[in-house]
Design an enzyme around this catalytic site. Structure first.
Site, PDB file in Angstrom:
ATOM      1  N   HIS A 110      47.026  47.386  48.536  1.00 38.82           N
ATOM      2  CA  HIS A 110      46.651  47.364  49.954  1.00 38.82           C
ATOM      3  C   HIS A 110      47.239  48.571  50.689  1.00 38.82           C
ATOM      4  O   HIS A 110      46.570  49.201  51.524  1.00 38.82           O
ATOM      5  CB  HIS A 110      47.164  46.083  50.621  1.00 38.82           C
ATOM      6  CG  HIS A 110      46.564  44.834  50.084  1.00 38.82           C
ATOM      7  ND1 HIS A 110      47.309  43.717  49.806  1.00 38.82           N
ATOM      8  CD2 HIS A 110      45.278  44.506  49.770  1.00 38.82           C
ATOM      9  CE1 HIS A 110      46.520  42.751  49.362  1.00 38.82           C
ATOM     10  NE2 HIS A 110      45.283  43.212  49.322  1.00 38.82           N
ATOM     11  N   ARG A 139      37.894  47.870  42.921  1.00 37.83           N
ATOM     12  CA  ARG A 139      38.599  48.014  41.645  1.00 37.83           C
ATOM     13  C   ARG A 139      37.677  47.844  40.448  1.00 37.83           C
ATOM     14  O   ARG A 139      37.886  48.427  39.398  1.00 37.83           O
ATOM     15  CB  ARG A 139      39.736  46.984  41.566  1.00 37.83           C
ATOM     16  CG  ARG A 139      40.819  47.183  42.621  1.00 37.83           C
ATOM     17  CD  ARG A 139      41.652  45.934  42.776  1.00 37.83           C
ATOM     18  NE  ARG A 139      40.833  44.799  43.181  1.00 37.83           N
ATOM     19  CZ  ARG A 139      41.310  43.589  43.443  1.00 37.83           C
ATOM     20  NH1 ARG A 139      42.588  43.349  43.323  1.00 37.83           N
ATOM     21  NH2 ARG A 139      40.500  42.615  43.822  1.00 37.83           N
ATOM     22  N   LYS A 184      42.257  28.470  53.582  1.00 37.56           N
ATOM     23  CA  LYS A 184      43.253  28.927  52.624  1.00 37.56           C
ATOM     24  C   LYS A 184      44.628  28.376  53.007  1.00 37.56           C
ATOM     25  O   LYS A 184      44.871  27.992  54.145  1.00 37.56           O
ATOM     26  CB  LYS A 184      43.307  30.452  52.578  1.00 37.56           C
ATOM     27  CG  LYS A 184      42.036  31.095  52.039  1.00 37.56           C
ATOM     28  CD  LYS A 184      42.199  32.602  51.927  1.00 37.56           C
ATOM     29  CE  LYS A 184      40.953  33.249  51.324  1.00 37.56           C
ATOM     30  NZ  LYS A 184      41.109  34.724  51.164  1.00 37.56           N
ATOM     31  N   SER A 238      46.651  40.370  45.530  1.00 37.21           N
ATOM     32  CA  SER A 238      47.577  39.325  45.949  1.00 37.21           C
ATOM     33  C   SER A 238      47.626  38.192  44.929  1.00 37.21           C
ATOM     34  O   SER A 238      48.704  37.663  44.610  1.00 37.21           O
ATOM     35  CB  SER A 238      47.172  38.767  47.315  1.00 37.21           C
ATOM     36  OG  SER A 238      47.317  39.758  48.318  1.00 37.21           O
TER      37      SER A 238
END
Length: 385
Positions: A17, A93, A41, A131
């Site tokens: 990040h 990614r 979440k 994360s």
């Protein structure tokens, strides 16, 4: 470009990040981090805590053109437009990332009229960092040393403090408000600047505390001792380096001072426990602890010395930390004294006497010999070889 936005839950913020935020800074005068507060979440940290961690992480790098906005019950892309931002930046990614982010980008622009998205690809060493990846590291012995490589300092410190707090709370009986307040005060004291959280604690610090308590967990899981024994070792490890100075006060060793601090805390959940924990703390005095007896002594020493048998990267981190704690000692004197200590400990390991408990010996003895031999070589002296 004047402003660019970056969004995420950031629980925790990772070095991946941070790389994306750095890329955003290279193309815009100001970066706005939109922190998602998603009710579906269950993040480790509250939105306000995550906001503080992000700001501290940016301040650590002297990034003064980054601000954080918390997004509640709205689309981030729409909030971004309200803040005068036409573009969000996202890291890609994998091809799966691209497919997902492209769908979000189309929804942002075509459905809600929000900001567009710029995609950037992180370098190879950050390609797998997320994360969820970082969260999955927690648990096994050495997890904290691994996590440290993938998150900025403030995120790491917040994460291990949260882990330590849960460990600490699990040791004390619930239901007594006064006892709970006392326990909380002692947690703050032990993890604060005057104990393991101190700036001059380069090895006997929060990392050491996390590692040792993880060792206790591993020993317990593999050998199934009585819970009372586990709790006694845990309490002793929490306090064993609580006092750590280079000059003993009034002839009282650090170990004895730490034992007295434990007795002062009035945390023992059983009257017979207080003296047992104090005895185990005294046993970590490797110069005079030989006179201390206790059935759990070999376990306590195994937990304390397990660092000697870790992989090379962790061991070298430990060795650098020890040198930093003795930065006041002139190099030749340090080399001589450290060499003598290592030669003594290596000799015990070669005689299978370093770890008195078989479980710790089987786990760490051989690698401890390798590590100490390598450090002795770097010191320029390999006694007995």
């Amino acid at each position: 470009m004047k402003k660019i936005g970056f969004s995420g839950t950031l629980d925790p913020i990772t070095n991946g990040h941070m790389w994306v935020i750095g890329e955003a800074r290279s193309i815009a005068e100001e970066v706005v981090v939109f922190l998602s507060e998603n009710s579906t979440k269950a993040p480790r940290f509250s939105a306000e805590e995550r906001r503080a961690i992000v700001l501290e992480s940016c301040a650590e790098r002297r990034w003064d053109n980054v601000q954080v906005v918390t997004v509640k019950s709205d689309y981030t892309a729409r909030v971004a437009r309200k803040h005068g931002i036409d573009y969000l930046i996202r890291g890609i990614r994998t091809t799966a990332d691209f497919d997902y982010e492209n769908l979000i980008q189309q929804t942002n622009v075509e459905v809600i009229g929000g900001a567009k998205t710029l995609f950037v690809m992180p370098p190879r060493d950050l390609g797998s960092v997320s994360s969820s990846f970082v969260k999955a590291l927690e648990g096994p012995v050495g997890w904290n040393w691994t996590m440290k490589k993938f998150v900025p300092g403030p995120a790491y410190r917040s994460w291990i403090l949260d882990w330590l707090h849960k460990e600490w709370q699990s040791m004390w009986p619930a239901g007594d408000d006064a006892a709970a307040a006392n326990a909380q005060a002692w947690f703050a004291r032990l993890t604060g600047a005057e104990a393991y959280g101190g700036a001059e604690r380069h090895y006997h610090n929060l990392d050491h505390l996390v590692h040792g308590l993880s060792e206790v967990r591993a020993w317990s899981a593999n050998t199934r001792p009585a819970q009372r024994d586990v709790d006694i070792v845990r309490a002793a490890f929490w306090f064993h380096d609580a006092v750590y100075t280079h000059a003993a006060a009034d002839g009282v060793s650090n170990e004895e001072a730490s034992a007295r601090l434990w007795l002062e805390s009035d945390l023992a959940w059983d009257s017979s426990v207080a003296d047992e924990v104090a005895q185990l703390i005294r046993a970590t005095d490797h110069f005079q602890g030989g006179a201390v007896t206790h059935p759990l002594k070999d376990i306590m020493l195994g937990v304390d010395l397990a660092i000697l048998g870790q992989d090379q990267e962790v061991y070298e981190h430990y060795a650098r930390g020890i040198r930093a704690e003795y930065a006041h000692v002139e190099e030749d004197h340090y080399t001589s004294q450290r060499g003598q200590v290592l030669a003594h400990l290596r000799g015990k390991a070669e005689g299978r006497q370093l770890f008195g408990n078989r479980w710790f010996a089987d786990q760490y003895n051989e690698l401890a010999i390798v590590n100490m031999t390598r450090e002795l070589a770097t010191l320029g002296s390999v006694p007995g070889k």
